[in-house]
Scaffold this motif. Sequence first.
Motif, PDB file in Angstrom:
ATOM      1  N   ASP A 253      -2.799  -0.141  -2.223  1.00 41.27           N
ATOM      2  CA  ASP A 253      -3.781   0.931  -2.064  1.00 41.27           C
ATOM      3  C   ASP A 253      -4.933   0.771  -3.051  1.00 41.27           C
ATOM      4  O   ASP A 253      -6.092   0.997  -2.707  1.00 41.27           O
ATOM      5  CB  ASP A 253      -3.128   2.301  -2.242  1.00 41.27           C
ATOM      6  CG  ASP A 253      -2.194   2.663  -1.096  1.00 41.27           C
ATOM      7  OD1 ASP A 253      -2.292   2.028  -0.023  1.00 41.27           O
ATOM      8  OD2 ASP A 253      -1.369   3.575  -1.275  1.00 41.27           O
TER       9      ASP A 253
ATOM     10  N   ASN B 205      -4.623   5.762  -9.958  1.00 38.50           N
ATOM     11  CA  ASN B 205      -3.776   5.765  -8.760  1.00 38.50           C
ATOM     12  C   ASN B 205      -2.345   5.967  -9.234  1.00 38.50           C
ATOM     13  O   ASN B 205      -1.746   5.086  -9.831  1.00 38.50           O
ATOM     14  CB  ASN B 205      -3.939   4.451  -7.999  1.00 38.50           C
ATOM     15  CG  ASN B 205      -3.254   4.490  -6.662  1.00 38.50           C
ATOM     16  OD1 ASN B 205      -2.710   5.495  -6.240  1.00 38.50           O
ATOM     17  ND2 ASN B 205      -3.275   3.356  -5.978  1.00 38.50           N
TER      18      ASN B 205
ATOM     19  N   ILE C 117      -2.873  11.016  -1.131  1.00 35.83           N
ATOM     20  CA  ILE C 117      -2.808   9.782  -0.350  1.00 35.83           C
ATOM     21  C   ILE C 117      -3.537   9.937   0.982  1.00 35.83           C
ATOM     22  O   ILE C 117      -4.223   9.032   1.431  1.00 35.83           O
ATOM     23  CB  ILE C 117      -1.341   9.369  -0.133  1.00 35.83           C
ATOM     24  CG1 ILE C 117      -0.803   8.848  -1.461  1.00 35.83           C
ATOM     25  CG2 ILE C 117      -1.196   8.337   0.970  1.00 35.83           C
ATOM     26  CD1 ILE C 117       0.597   8.394  -1.447  1.00 35.83           C
TER      27      ILE C 117
ATOM     28  N   ARG D  83      -7.688   9.390   1.000  1.00 27.41           N
ATOM     29  CA  ARG D  83      -8.314   8.194   0.426  1.00 27.41           C
ATOM     30  C   ARG D  83      -9.695   7.923   1.005  1.00 27.41           C
ATOM     31  O   ARG D  83     -10.613   7.557   0.280  1.00 27.41           O
ATOM     32  CB  ARG D  83      -7.413   6.974   0.620  1.00 27.41           C
ATOM     33  CG  ARG D  83      -6.112   7.085  -0.163  1.00 27.41           C
ATOM     34  CD  ARG D  83      -6.244   6.374  -1.482  1.00 27.41           C
ATOM     35  NE  ARG D  83      -5.181   6.660  -2.396  1.00 27.41           N
ATOM     36  CZ  ARG D  83      -3.988   6.072  -2.397  1.00 27.41           C
ATOM     37  NH1 ARG D  83      -3.682   5.188  -1.493  1.00 27.41           N
ATOM     38  NH2 ARG D  83      -3.102   6.394  -3.320  1.00 27.41           N
TER      39      ARG D  83
ATOM     40  N   HIS E 282      -6.389   1.168   4.985  1.00 27.24           N
ATOM     41  CA  HIS E 282      -6.254  -0.268   4.751  1.00 27.24           C
ATOM     42  C   HIS E 282      -7.631  -0.919   4.672  1.00 27.24           C
ATOM     43  O   HIS E 282      -8.640  -0.339   5.061  1.00 27.24           O
ATOM     44  CB  HIS E 282      -5.415  -0.926   5.851  1.00 27.24           C
ATOM     45  CG  HIS E 282      -6.105  -0.993   7.178  1.00 27.24           C
ATOM     46  ND1 HIS E 282      -6.275   0.112   7.985  1.00 27.24           N
ATOM     47  CD2 HIS E 282      -6.691  -2.012   7.840  1.00 27.24           C
ATOM     48  CE1 HIS E 282      -6.931  -0.241   9.064  1.00 27.24           C
ATOM     49  NE2 HIS E 282      -7.201  -1.523   9.016  1.00 27.24           N
TER      50      HIS E 282
ATOM     51  N   GLU F 161       3.639   2.242   6.630  1.00 31.27           N
ATOM     52  CA  GLU F 161       3.452   3.263   5.595  1.00 31.27           C
ATOM     53  C   GLU F 161       4.390   4.413   5.906  1.00 31.27           C
ATOM     54  O   GLU F 161       4.595   4.754   7.072  1.00 31.27           O
ATOM     55  CB  GLU F 161       2.002   3.744   5.614  1.00 31.27           C
ATOM     56  CG  GLU F 161       1.740   4.932   4.724  1.00 31.27           C
ATOM     57  CD  GLU F 161       0.913   4.569   3.534  1.00 31.27           C
ATOM     58  OE1 GLU F 161       1.473   3.968   2.601  1.00 31.27           O
ATOM     59  OE2 GLU F 161      -0.273   4.868   3.535  1.00 31.27           O
TER      60      GLU F 161
ATOM     61  N   ARG G 189       4.003   9.969   1.291  1.00 36.55           N
ATOM     62  CA  ARG G 189       3.316   9.047   2.195  1.00 36.55           C
ATOM     63  C   ARG G 189       3.476   9.397   3.670  1.00 36.55           C
ATOM     64  O   ARG G 189       2.908   8.729   4.520  1.00 36.55           O
ATOM     65  CB  ARG G 189       3.776   7.620   1.926  1.00 36.55           C
ATOM     66  CG  ARG G 189       3.331   7.164   0.544  1.00 36.55           C
ATOM     67  CD  ARG G 189       3.541   5.680   0.332  1.00 36.55           C
ATOM     68  NE  ARG G 189       2.941   5.283  -0.930  1.00 36.55           N
ATOM     69  CZ  ARG G 189       1.713   4.798  -1.056  1.00 36.55           C
ATOM     70  NH1 ARG G 189       0.950   4.640   0.003  1.00 36.55           N
ATOM     71  NH2 ARG G 189       1.244   4.461  -2.238  1.00 36.55           N
TER      72      ARG G 189
END
Length: 181
Positions: A27, A56, A109, A112, A132, A150, A165
Amino acid sequence: MKKLLTKMAQKQRLCLITIGCKANQYDSACLLGFLKDCFVLVAPDDETPADIYLINTCTVTHRADFEARRWIRKARKLNSKAKVIITGCLGEVNREALGKEKPDAIFGIKDRAELVKFLCGKAPEQDSEIFHHPKAGFQTRARALVKVQEGCNFRCSYCIVPYARGRSRSLSKEKVLAQIK
């Protein structure tokens, strides 16, 4: 006047600190892929302090939470005027663990792409619900990281992954092969 214009045109310095697992390392590589053109990247051990510290985080153990708090304090010592931004699992599921450290912003998460937009002014084009970057695995490692999947559908009593996640989902075969190429 010329000095002022030169100073305004300079890119801000960004330091990305990664705490945790290979998923966090990937990530962070993705974030670097999207942020590298907007900032001058500095390493955590660089003598030049950053203007923005992006941490992070992990929250698998209390030690990981401690490390996040320690980095917030360290970033503030390195540059008291710097912005400190938290992302990662701690930002997603356990913001209370940050205690009195008070980062300037927190992005979980799932946020992002919003984080990239917040920092660069433009959200990255994402054609998948998995964050990604096609070249993320090679940017900072000798061995490439490849994101295939994920999240997790199991709810083991000791594991935070499905809460941080989300449910299990995979990149398409084409996107995985593109990363490998």
